[in-house]
Design a protein around this motif. Structure first.
Motif, PDB file in Angstrom:
ATOM      1  N   UNK A  35       0.870  -1.216   0.097  1.00 14.18           N
ATOM      2  CA  UNK A  35      -0.051   0.154   0.138  1.00 14.18           C
ATOM      3  C   UNK A  35       0.847   1.219   0.190  1.00 14.18           C
ATOM      4  N   UNK A  36       1.958   1.289   0.643  1.00  9.55           N
ATOM      5  CA  UNK A  36       2.852   2.357   1.022  1.00  9.55           C
ATOM      6  C   UNK A  36       3.597   2.515  -0.488  1.00  9.55           C
ATOM      7  N   UNK A  37       3.962   1.457  -1.145  1.00 12.24           N
ATOM      8  CA  UNK A  37       4.760   1.617  -2.264  1.00 12.24           C
ATOM      9  C   UNK A  37       3.733   1.918  -3.448  1.00 12.24           C
ATOM     10  N   UNK A  38       2.460   1.671  -3.287  1.00 17.78           N
ATOM     11  CA  UNK A  38       1.500   2.012  -4.538  1.00 17.78           C
ATOM     12  C   UNK A  38       1.273   3.503  -4.335  1.00 17.78           C
ATOM     13  N   UNK A  39       1.121   4.139  -3.263  1.00 19.12           N
ATOM     14  CA  UNK A  39       0.819   5.511  -2.998  1.00 19.12           C
ATOM     15  C   UNK A  39       1.988   6.203  -3.327  1.00 19.12           C
ATOM     16  N   UNK A  40       3.158   5.558  -2.844  1.00 18.70           N
ATOM     17  CA  UNK A  40       4.553   6.696  -2.984  1.00 18.70           C
ATOM     18  C   UNK A  40       5.334   5.527  -3.657  1.00 18.70           C
ATOM     19  N   UNK A  41       5.591   5.739  -4.901  1.00 13.91           N
ATOM     20  CA  UNK A  41       6.434   4.798  -5.574  1.00 13.91           C
ATOM     21  C   UNK A  41       7.732   5.068  -5.337  1.00 13.91           C
ATOM     22  N   UNK A  42       8.203   6.425  -5.081  1.00 11.02           N
ATOM     23  CA  UNK A  42       9.586   6.824  -4.764  1.00 11.02           C
ATOM     24  C   UNK A  42       9.918   6.179  -3.449  1.00 11.02           C
ATOM     25  N   UNK A  43       9.177   5.915  -2.607  1.00 15.48           N
ATOM     26  CA  UNK A  43       9.298   5.631  -1.335  1.00 15.48           C
ATOM     27  C   UNK A  43      10.476   4.338  -0.883  1.00 15.48           C
ATOM     28  N   UNK A  44      11.241   4.509   0.085  1.00 19.02           N
ATOM     29  CA  UNK A  44      12.214   3.379   0.342  1.00 19.02           C
ATOM     30  C   UNK A  44      11.757   2.886   1.502  1.00 19.02           C
ATOM     31  N   UNK A  45      10.848   1.533   1.369  1.00 21.96           N
ATOM     32  CA  UNK A  45      10.276   0.905   2.420  1.00 21.96           C
ATOM     33  C   UNK A  45      10.911  -0.401   2.868  1.00 21.96           C
ATOM     34  N   UNK A  46      11.461  -0.652   3.946  1.00 20.96           N
ATOM     35  CA  UNK A  46      11.873  -1.959   4.126  1.00 20.96           C
ATOM     36  C   UNK A  46      11.198  -2.538   5.515  1.00 20.96           C
ATOM     37  N   UNK A  47      10.617  -3.910   5.046  1.00 24.78           N
ATOM     38  CA  UNK A  47       9.692  -4.495   6.193  1.00 24.78           C
ATOM     39  C   UNK A  47      10.660  -5.304   7.090  1.00 24.78           C
ATOM     40  N   UNK A  48      10.090  -5.380   8.402  1.00 25.94           N
ATOM     41  CA  UNK A  48      10.969  -6.157   9.286  1.00 25.94           C
ATOM     42  C   UNK A  48       9.958  -7.001  10.299  1.00 25.94           C
ATOM     43  N   UNK A  49      10.291  -8.234  10.264  1.00 22.73           N
ATOM     44  CA  UNK A  49       9.135  -9.133  11.077  1.00 22.73           C
ATOM     45  C   UNK A  49       9.780  -8.742  12.529  1.00 22.73           C
ATOM     46  N   UNK A  50       8.924  -8.217  13.274  1.00 27.92           N
ATOM     47  CA  UNK A  50       8.965  -8.183  14.868  1.00 27.92           C
ATOM     48  C   UNK A  50       7.906  -8.489  15.612  1.00 27.92           C
ATOM     49  N   UNK A  51       8.015  -9.500  16.434  1.00 32.24           N
ATOM     50  CA  UNK A  51       6.917 -10.093  17.351  1.00 32.24           C
ATOM     51  C   UNK A  51       7.549  -9.511  18.734  1.00 32.24           C
ATOM     52  N   UNK A  52       6.894  -8.515  19.228  1.00 33.85           N
ATOM     53  CA  UNK A  52       7.234  -8.123  20.507  1.00 33.85           C
ATOM     54  C   UNK A  52       7.013  -8.895  21.817  1.00 33.85           C
ATOM     55  N   UNK A  53       6.186  -9.607  21.483  1.00 33.76           N
ATOM     56  CA  UNK A  53       5.787 -10.668  22.510  1.00 33.76           C
ATOM     57  C   UNK A  53       6.542 -11.666  22.837  1.00 33.76           C
ATOM     58  N   UNK A  54       7.568 -11.952  21.843  1.00 29.46           N
ATOM     59  CA  UNK A  54       8.566 -12.931  22.109  1.00 29.46           C
ATOM     60  C   UNK A  54       9.926 -12.201  22.225  1.00 29.46           C
ATOM     61  N   UNK A  55      10.614 -12.712  23.343  1.00 33.61           N
ATOM     62  CA  UNK A  55      12.115 -11.753  23.435  1.00 33.61           C
ATOM     63  C   UNK A  55      13.121 -12.435  22.470  1.00 33.61           C
ATOM     64  N   UNK A  56      12.941 -13.778  22.248  1.00 34.78           N
ATOM     65  CA  UNK A  56      13.818 -14.260  21.281  1.00 34.78           C
ATOM     66  C   UNK A  56      13.595 -13.552  19.787  1.00 34.78           C
ATOM     67  N   UNK A  57      12.309 -13.362  19.409  1.00 37.82           N
ATOM     68  CA  UNK A  57      12.134 -12.590  18.004  1.00 37.82           C
ATOM     69  C   UNK A  57      12.512 -11.157  18.051  1.00 37.82           C
ATOM     70  N   UNK A  58      12.480 -10.607  19.287  1.00 39.21           N
ATOM     71  CA  UNK A  58      13.056  -9.347  19.332  1.00 39.21           C
ATOM     72  C   UNK A  58      14.377  -9.271  19.147  1.00 39.21           C
TER      73      UNK A  58
END
Length: 322
Positions: A68-91
């Motif tokens: 959705x972000x890239x569709x609205x702002x094609x020039x945007x530099x978006x980087x996804x990061x998986x982050x589950x704050x309920x898991x200290x190992x995942x954090x």
């Protein structure tokens, strides 16, 4: 400059006003699902920022937000990061990924929060809301702090922002014993939420104090907003009982709450992240786009409590922080 902003200001208006401050910055925002404050924050800064890192624990929802972000702002530099704050190992895994990035982090926005929910424990043995809203962000911030400090320059002080809530006043403070040893018998969902938001405010003020000018930290109240947070089935029962929403899940306009739109709700986040007039107000709490320390409940303005919470949090997540 922020004095011209207020309750009805939108995030877009404020991002436009602070375009020069946003331009070239690397910003990490936790909790960026569609129809949420984090997504709206990412959306309005994406056209100016050098890099916007968006996070979520659900891969599919994170992909939807990125698309959705890239569709609205094609020039945007978006980087996804998986982050589950309920898991200290995942954090820890997510923080390691951030620390491997070539870029520093100019602004870290701790926005993600658990839904208000029935008593449940995380895999680490902590209560879900306090773990997701406080302990997870505490550990994540501690671990990526080198990246934040690396953004410091003669003309720029990096920022850490905590999205708290006016509901922090609905409790008597953070119960440290319950944080360490959750108790199903005494658990109340709304009290846990209020305690978690109190912890956000205490952490922001203590971070500001400990960083001694190397980082500016702020907490804020976005206001009452109908988002994916209020639409969550688990939260609905509690919000309905509190008279915050109606039977159909819509905002209860008869409640003594001044409701905001999503763009209005995200506006104070943008101010906290970029308004240069806050440089001499390190550690402050904001409401409606302006400093509002007077509305912080006494239990959340106690520096002794802030220090105790910090020390316990360090021990519980096994990290030394500043």
């Amino acid at each position: 400059m922020s004095t011209s902003f207020g309750f009805t200001s939108t995030a877009e208006e404020i991002a436009t006003a602070f375009a020069d401050e946003i331009r070239g910055k690397n910003v990490l925002i936790t909790g960026t699902s569609l129809n949420g404050l984090g997504f709206e924050t990412a959306r309005v800064i994406a056209k100016y920022a050098a890099l916007v890192i968006i996070t979520g624990y659900n891969t599919e929802r994170l992909k939807l937000a990125e698309a959705a972000l890239k569709q609205e702002i094609p020039s945007a530099n978006i980087r996804p990061l998986i982050l589950n704050l309920a898991s200290l190992a995942n954090v820890r895994a997510a923080a390691a990924e951030v620390n491997a990035y070539p870029e520093s982090i100019d602004v870290l926005i701790n926005n993600a929060a658990s839904s208000i929910c029935a008593f449940k424990l995380t895999q680490d043995g902590f209560e879900q809301q306090l773990a997701t809203d406080h302990l997870g962000p505490f550990l994540f911030t501690a671990l990526v702090l080198p990246k934040v400090l690396a953004a410091q320059s003669a003309t720029h002080t990096p920022r850490v922002v905590y999205v708290a809530s006016g509901s922090h006043a609905w409790c008597d403070g953070v119960d440290l014993a319950v944080l360490e040893r959750p108790d199903a018998a005494t658990y109340k969902a709304m009290t846990a939420y209020a305690q978690a938001k109190s912890a956000n405010i205490l952490t922001a003020s203590e971070l500001a104090r400990r960083a001694a000018g190397r980082i500016h930290a702020y907490s804020l109240r976005p206001g009452a907003i109908a988002t994916n947070f209020t639409e969550n089935p688990e939260a609905r029962e509690e919000l309905l009982a509190a008279g915050i929403i109606t039977e159909d899940g819509k905002p209860n306009l008869k409640a003594n709450l001044p409701w905001k739109t999503l763009p209005q709700g995200a506006s104070t986040i943008i101010v906290a992240a970029f308004d240069p007039s806050l440089n001499d107000k390190n550690g402050c709490y904001l409401t409606d786009c302006a400093e509002d320390n007077k509305s912080v409940a006494p239990h959340t303005a106690d520096p002794v409590m802030a220090e105790k919470l910090w020390a316990l949090s360090e021990r519980l997540v096994d990290v030394k922080f500043l």
